[in-house]
Design an enzyme around this catalytic site. Sequence first.
Site, PDB file in Angstrom:
ATOM      1  N   ASP A 339       0.828  -1.217   0.000  1.00  0.00           N
ATOM      2  CA  ASP A 339       0.000   0.000   0.000  1.00  0.00           C
ATOM      3  C   ASP A 339       0.860   1.263   0.000  1.00  0.00           C
ATOM      4  O   ASP A 339       0.478   2.282   0.573  1.00  0.00           O
ATOM      5  CB  ASP A 339      -0.890   0.029   1.240  1.00  0.00           C
ATOM      6  CG  ASP A 339      -1.602  -1.274   1.473  1.00  0.00           C
ATOM      7  OD1 ASP A 339      -2.327  -1.688   0.576  1.00  0.00           O
ATOM      8  OD2 ASP A 339      -1.404  -1.876   2.542  1.00  0.00           O
ATOM      9  N   SER A 364       2.277   6.858   0.605  1.00  0.00           N
ATOM     10  CA  SER A 364       1.515   5.923   1.414  1.00  0.00           C
ATOM     11  C   SER A 364       0.098   5.979   0.883  1.00  0.00           C
ATOM     12  O   SER A 364      -0.556   7.012   0.946  1.00  0.00           O
ATOM     13  CB  SER A 364       1.545   6.357   2.870  1.00  0.00           C
ATOM     14  OG  SER A 364       0.533   5.705   3.565  1.00  0.00           O
ATOM     15  N   ARG A 365      -0.372   4.865   0.332  1.00  0.00           N
ATOM     16  CA  ARG A 365      -1.690   4.920  -0.312  1.00  0.00           C
ATOM     17  C   ARG A 365      -2.819   4.977   0.705  1.00  0.00           C
ATOM     18  O   ARG A 365      -3.952   5.246   0.351  1.00  0.00           O
ATOM     19  CB  ARG A 365      -1.860   3.740  -1.269  1.00  0.00           C
ATOM     20  CG  ARG A 365      -1.336   4.082  -2.650  1.00  0.00           C
ATOM     21  CD  ARG A 365      -1.189   2.865  -3.517  1.00  0.00           C
ATOM     22  NE  ARG A 365       0.174   2.796  -4.004  1.00  0.00           N
ATOM     23  CZ  ARG A 365       0.783   1.689  -4.352  1.00  0.00           C
ATOM     24  NH1 ARG A 365       0.162   0.547  -4.243  1.00  0.00           N
ATOM     25  NH2 ARG A 365       2.019   1.722  -4.780  1.00  0.00           N
ATOM     26  N   VAL A 366      -2.523   4.684   1.962  1.00  0.00           N
ATOM     27  CA  VAL A 366      -3.548   4.867   2.983  1.00  0.00           C
ATOM     28  C   VAL A 366      -3.612   6.347   3.348  1.00  0.00           C
ATOM     29  O   VAL A 366      -4.661   6.899   3.624  1.00  0.00           O
ATOM     30  CB  VAL A 366      -3.242   3.985   4.204  1.00  0.00           C
ATOM     31  CG1 VAL A 366      -4.134   4.319   5.355  1.00  0.00           C
ATOM     32  CG2 VAL A 366      -3.391   2.532   3.821  1.00  0.00           C
TER      33      VAL A 366
END
Length: 527
Positions: A339, A364-366
């Site tokens: 992620d 950070s894809r979150v």
Amino acid sequence: MAMKPTDISAIIKSQIANFNQHISYDEIGKVITVGDGIALVSGLTNVEHGELVKFECGIFGMALNLEEDLVGIVVMGDDRNIVENSIVTRTQQVISVPVGDKLLGRVINALAEPIDGKGKIGYEIVRPIFKIAPGVMTRKEVTEPLQTGILTIDAMIPIGKGQRELIIGDRQTGKTAIAIDTILNQKYKNVHCIYVAIGQKNSTIAQIVDQLDKHDALSYTTIITASASESAPLQYIAPYTGITIAEEWMAKGQDVLIVYDDLSKHAVAYRTLSLLLRRPPGREAYPGDVFYLHSQLLERAARLNENNGGGSITALPIIETQAEDIAAYIPTNVISITDGQIFTKESLFNSGQRPAIDIGYSVSRVGSAAQTKLMKKIVSSLKLELAQYNEMLSFAQFGSDLDQATRNVLDHGAKVYEILKQPQYSPYSNLEQIIILFATKYRLINTIPKKELSKYINNLLTYFKINPKATKIASELNESLDWNNSIIEKIYDIIIKFNEEFIKNIPSYNKDQYLEVPELPWRACKK
Ligand code: ATP
Ligand code: MG
């Protein structure tokens, strides 16, 4: 009393009926050839894929290739003890490892046997190491931060509990250091940590264990090692052993952090196995299922919902690149599975910017879902400012006549990079990070010379710990969930006062060389 013939025949009949129950038989095979950690065995017709088998000398192996006449078995130990024609027995089990709290503070090998000389691990539960990842319905979205204590990461590439964040970069660029600092920062945070070392030097691992011990981090950490000197099968199963131990804790509602250092060497071990098993090689000679190998492993990191205990496993896999080539086979695979990634760069590392994280490439894809409100608002413009700085820096190389606005951006950006430098083994607390970012956001660092900044930050943080007025506000800030004007004003005024004192102690300080600190916007309007 005499027995009637009918009684005797009844006894005999009942014994015959139960006869089968007492028979036990082992399904056995024979070793045909052995070498390079692989044994070819005949006769195990019913053996299952992934099943554990036992060689006559006591060593275990795992059945991986099931062919018509022969079974390809990887040997979990020294294959020199296995001889031709010796017997191999099925166990009807997959590999299982002991799990539980007794593993905390221990150093174990890939089969979870202790190697730290602290005696046997008395365990109660074992779990199979190959398992399917938790399904969609048992999971919850990632919302809680997992603080690394590294300012660059927590501010701009935040990691959440249950996330998988890749640390990727060339050799010797501080990848392991980021992971170890993150483990150190979990002290008193009730997060169990697991460090899996795959294909590393024993001396490096010893150093890491030593550092963890020195910083009192061993009590909540388990270290699993399959060093470079160990066989490919052991290196191959080490991360699965790690995630299995983590899963037991997660099932109990515990938060767990697991580091795989590193998965490039894991892929190499798997390639070795596959080639020795004569599976067809694909791109870069890796077997076709190497993507599946890593996705299966990383999918097991999760954050479970309340019905399933609410535990989480956060995974930090590490990948080593060659000459910053992130488009090679294994790096692209793992980038697409995780992620987000933290990209470490050699040029930054050598220029003294450590941790050498390239903010442009890292993501950070979150994202900010895993940040507290306080943090989210204080860093809202930071990434953009640094992007602007980097862009202007390349322009500024061509011209000498720069306008004031450009000079301001350059001046500020250079100072922010200075502030992001952070030595090893000294993670910042959440409050410390917020104070540093506050001073940056409101340009309170404008009046401080760049070379004094590291001392300035140190002193400022100490000031918030010892000055009575400052500590009161620090605790107020710690408890508040969001920013409001009054608290911003209070912190602003305290730092302004601190700056005045700090500047007094700088020899031959010339005020005119530096920009002024701007007034808070809403107060400026009133004036
Ligand atoms: P390898 O590819 O060998 O695994 P790596 O990328 O994991 O290397 P590290 O071993 O973490 O890199 O770090 C390399 C060296 O840089 C070490 O000597 C470490 O002490 C030093 N180092 C790492 N981070 C920092 C830092 N923030 N400040 C100062 N030195 C650092
Ligand atoms: Mg390393």
